[in-house]
Design a protein around this motif. Structure first.
Motif, PDB file in Angstrom:
ATOM      1  N   THR A   1       0.812  -1.224   0.000  1.00  0.00           N
ATOM      2  CA  THR A   1       0.000   0.000   0.000  1.00  0.00           C
ATOM      3  C   THR A   1       0.840   1.266   0.000  1.00  0.00           C
ATOM      4  OG1 THR A   1      -0.122  -0.042   2.426  1.00  0.00           O
ATOM      5  CG2 THR A   1      -1.868  -1.189   1.205  1.00  0.00           C
ATOM      6  N   GLU A   2       2.085   1.150   0.434  1.00  0.00           N
ATOM      7  CA  GLU A   2       2.923   2.340   0.534  1.00  0.00           C
ATOM      8  C   GLU A   2       4.384   1.930   0.475  1.00  0.00           C
ATOM      9  OE1 GLU A   2       3.666   6.132   3.573  1.00  0.00           O
ATOM     10  OE2 GLU A   2       2.475   4.408   4.197  1.00  0.00           O
ATOM     11  N   LEU A   3       5.184   2.729  -0.219  1.00  0.00           N
ATOM     12  CA  LEU A   3       6.622   2.490  -0.302  1.00  0.00           C
ATOM     13  C   LEU A   3       7.332   3.813  -0.102  1.00  0.00           C
ATOM     14  CD1 LEU A   3       9.107   0.716  -1.030  1.00  0.00           C
ATOM     15  CD2 LEU A   3       8.721   1.336  -3.414  1.00  0.00           C
ATOM     16  N   GLN A   4       8.277   3.837   0.809  1.00  0.00           N
ATOM     17  CA  GLN A   4       9.049   5.042   1.081  1.00  0.00           C
ATOM     18  C   GLN A   4      10.528   4.721   0.967  1.00  0.00           C
ATOM     19  OE1 GLN A   4       7.915   6.666   4.870  1.00  0.00           O
ATOM     20  NE2 GLN A   4       5.986   7.486   4.106  1.00  0.00           N
ATOM     21  N   LEU A   5      11.187   5.395   0.016  1.00  0.00           N
ATOM     22  CA  LEU A   5      12.635   5.258  -0.156  1.00  0.00           C
ATOM     23  C   LEU A   5      13.266   6.528   0.391  1.00  0.00           C
ATOM     24  CD1 LEU A   5      12.598   3.823  -3.790  1.00  0.00           C
ATOM     25  CD2 LEU A   5      12.649   2.563  -1.646  1.00  0.00           C
TER      26      LEU A   5
END
Length: 441
Positions: free
Chosen positions: A71-75
């Motif tokens: 649902t969410e990806l943070q790099l």
């Protein structure tokens, strides 16, 4: 003797080494833009991965985890740098994922939430590692290669001429830039194996202030003009109404005596004015500007219907054009302007003096009738080897001795995903396991 032979061979090899006609430098200033667009594409790719169900038994504990979705990806931390011997390196640290899934759990003992949490987290991490590595490999090795395939290597410029942008050697990376040498040679489409020897100086790139620098040698432009010359494009014939009215009247008055002596019966026949370039034009690039030298024949004749044409005069024309280069989008465009013009006779100095009254009207005819046609073609431009969806903006042109450089910034006219989806290879899917070299991603 052996040392002398080795030195001679080295000099011979250097004498036959061909310089590039076009060079491109990508500086570290471009990497931040490329990284942002690349990470956005990577996030979109990872959010579409399919994670298999996790089910089984562990002692008295039964579990079934299904319908797992990212649902969410943070790099949060990433670096894209030039690396000598490796070209580019992307490092991503402290990445985080948000997941949604359905769980079905059955256990026999109470107070096991810590165990369940650890077990589920470890299972999810295992599943994600099994899926993310193939996605990263596929995105980097397959999809981005599909994007690079949109760069023109050998392509048609128009119906007459093509251009060869093949790499002459591997790209050279330093800590601050990536340099690429391209052949940068035009060729007639009917003579694809023809090649103009490159005797121009090698273009040099020293600047690093802009995102991209492109250098063109005199050979780049000379090969274009010689290709059009060999294709038969550098000639023009004006007959009858195509000849400007004022020039028609002046030419008839100038050659009235010749018409009466040669063939008075055709005095009212249509007039023909033919220009034919005698040798391939040549480009000269200096810090003060870029000029193109042209030598052509000018033939004036009468063309009576159903009869052989009657030649009135044949003269030689020397012209010098100024050329201004610009990058628009990803095309190198050229604007030409007639600066110097001279006509003379190959037969006698006296006839050359008689041609002086024609010089001004012929120059006006070239400026009004011929130069717009040339500029309409040269302003279409020729594409520079950039992937689809990336354009040049805010360019600055600098002339040097024997070559010119254009510094510019980059702009993504299309999203990276849009371009890749358009050129995504058919029947290519994500492999179930990454190659051994990517297992540690």
């Amino acid at each position: 003797m052996a040392l002398f032979g080795a030195l001679f061979l080295a000099l011979l090899a250097g004498a036959h080494a061909e310089f590039p006609g076009c060079k491109i430098r990508v500086t570290s200033k471009a990497l931040e833009l490329v990284k942002q667009e690349g990470l956005r594409f990577l996030e979109q790719e990872l959010e579409t991965i399919t994670i298999p169900d996790l089910r089984g038994k562990e002692g008295h504990f039964y579990y079934n985890i299904s319908e797992v979705k990212v649902t969410e990806l943070q790099l949060t931390s990433s670096e894209l740098d030039f690396q000598p011997q490796q070209e580019l390196m992307l490092q991503i640290t402290n990445a985080s994922l948000g997941l949604r899934f359905r769980r079905q759990l059955l256990y026999w003992f109470l107070k096991v939430y810590d165990f369940l949490s650890t077990f589920i987290t470890s299972g999810m991490r295992f599943l994600l590692n099994q899926q993310i590595c193939p996605v990263l490999y596929h995105a980097g090795m397959v999809l981005l290669n599909a994007l690079l395939d949109t760069m023109p290597v050998s392509s048609s410029v128009d119906e007459l001429v093509g251009i060869d942008y093949s790499l002459m050697k591997d790209p050279v990376a330093s800590t601050s830039n990536l340099d690429m040498d391209f052949r940068g040679a035009f060729f007639p489409l009917t003579e694809r194996n023809w090649s103009l020897p490159n005797r121009a100086v090698e273009p040099q790139l020293q600047e690093e202030e802009r995102m991209v620098y492109v250098a063109f040698s005199e050979f780049f432009f000379d090969s274009a003009m010689e290709s059009y010359f060999r294709a038969g494009a550098l000639q023009l014939s004006l007959v009858g109404d195509k000849v400007p009215h004022d020039l028609d009247m002046l030419l008839r008055a100038t050659y009235f005596g010749s018409i009466v002596l040669l063939s008075p019966a055709v005095i009212d026949s249509p007039l023909k004015l033919e220009l034919r370039v005698l040798a391939p034009p040549r480009c000269t690039i200096k810090p003060s500007g870029t000029t193109i030298s042209v030598t052509a024949s000018v033939t004036i004749a009468l063309v009576p219907p159903d009869k052989p044409e009657v030649q009135l005069s044949s003269m030689t024309m020397d012209a010098r054009l100024s050329a201004k280069m610009a990058l628009r989008g990803k095309a190198l465009r050229t604007q030409l302007d007639l600066r110097r013009f001279r006509i003379y006779s190959n037969h006698s100095a006296l006839e050359s003096l008689a041609l002086i009254p024609l010089q001004a009207p012929l120059k006006t005819m070239l400026q009004i009738g011929v130069m717009p046609m040339l500029n309409e073609r040269t302003w279409r431009g020729v594409q520079i080897p950039l992937p689809e969806g990336i354009n040049f903006v805010r360019e600055v042109v600098t002339n040097h001795a024997g070559f010119l450089t254009i510094g510019a910034d980059l702009h993504f006219a299309k999203g990276l995903r849009e371009v890749i989806e358009k050129n995504r290879p058919a029947d290519v899917g994500v492999s179930t396991a990454p190659p051994p070299s990517t297992a540690a991603v």
